[in-house]
Design an enzyme around this catalytic site. Sequence first.
Site, PDB file in Angstrom:
ATOM      1  N   LYS A 199       0.837  -1.206   0.000  1.00  0.00           N
ATOM      2  CA  LYS A 199       0.000   0.000   0.000  1.00  0.00           C
ATOM      3  C   LYS A 199       0.873   1.259   0.000  1.00  0.00           C
ATOM      4  CE  LYS A 199      -3.814  -2.450   1.997  1.00  0.00           C
ATOM      5  NZ  LYS A 199      -4.460  -3.024   3.164  1.00  0.00           N
ATOM      6  N   GLN A 201      -5.433  -1.594   9.233  1.00  0.00           N
ATOM      7  CA  GLN A 201      -5.081  -2.872   8.595  1.00  0.00           C
ATOM      8  C   GLN A 201      -5.643  -4.024   9.418  1.00  0.00           C
ATOM      9  OE1 GLN A 201      -3.398  -3.273   5.597  1.00  0.00           O
ATOM     10  NE2 GLN A 201      -3.840  -5.433   5.840  1.00  0.00           N
ATOM     11  N   ASP A 211     -11.375   2.511   2.862  1.00  0.00           N
ATOM     12  CA  ASP A 211     -11.512   1.060   2.746  1.00  0.00           C
ATOM     13  C   ASP A 211     -13.003   0.662   2.718  1.00  0.00           C
ATOM     14  OD1 ASP A 211     -10.061  -1.222   2.403  1.00  0.00           O
ATOM     15  OD2 ASP A 211      -9.729  -1.634   4.527  1.00  0.00           O
TER      16      ASP A 211
END
Length: 282
Positions: A53, A97, A120
């Site tokens: 990322k 995450q 996300d």
Amino acid sequence: MQIIDGKLVAATTRAQIAQEVAAMRAGGLKREIGLAVIFVGNNPASEVYVRNKIKACEEVGIKSYLCKLPEDSTFEDVAGTIERLNQDPDVTGMILQLPIPKHLDENKLVDLIAPEKDVDGCTAAQKGLLWTGRDSLIACTPFGVMKLLDFYNIPLEGKNAVVVGRSNLVGKPMAQLLLDRNCTVTLCHSRTKNLAEVTSQADIVVVAIGKAKFLKANMVKDGAVVIDVGMDRDENGKLCGDVDFADVADKCSYITPVPGGVGPMTVTMLIANTLKAYKQAN
Ligand code: NAP
């Protein structure tokens, strides 16, 4: 049969994003375009994903901030980091995450992320927007699948789409996105009866269950589009998907390989969402 080339679509999409970011920078930015990644603990798979990322941000000219917290962090430690990033005007988007250590309440922490920075598409707020057919920041993996289908001009309207797997991260948003495009959608899971019968009716099958080579040729109709979200290991420890590619491929009109199918799109759509969040905020 055509293999859907996720690497190609990801590279094309990233090049477009890089070009757009460069043009925005040339025109002068009011704020930084930045993605914060909160990484709690030291899950080895997450280490790789986080690195990818950060690298993807660099490639397209987006700033990244890695916020690493120890395994034994408390709820308050993580919540405090999220709150600080919520307030930082140079942080456009953030992700927590996953997975996070078991002692932390994932849903509660995710929902502390300001919805407009939830690149996300994980917060209840963004999921609610998606579910009610409104513009939203869409969870990156299903969003990436839609990009692949569109890149190859695969018709969706009126098609029978079967999604196998009902996780909040993949299966549920995937079903909603296909529904939004006028597919007739069936969402299957581990308690679905006669799964092979259901998948055999599908024009489009998306499999996201985490079971190596699960989907076999007898579960697919001739000419189906098969999308494999799985990232598993086969009996030899080799990376493979939820679809038995060698068995199924000849029956398909289109199929995604693993690796090189859906995987490269996930990070790409995270970057796309970060740029979208920036535009919405500024
Ligand atoms: P998850 O949260 O573990 O959910 C798995 C889903 O599959 C559940 O809904 C489960 O049903 C269903 N399932 C399990 N066994 C089944 C069976 N035999 N028949 C039918 N349904 C079954 O998994 P996830 O996070 O969605 O991930 C799924 C896979 O995608 C994993 O391999 C993961 O590594 C991969 N993935 C890849 C990417 C990428 O970027 N390529 C991104 C995310 C995930 P129940 O709800 O009934 O338990």
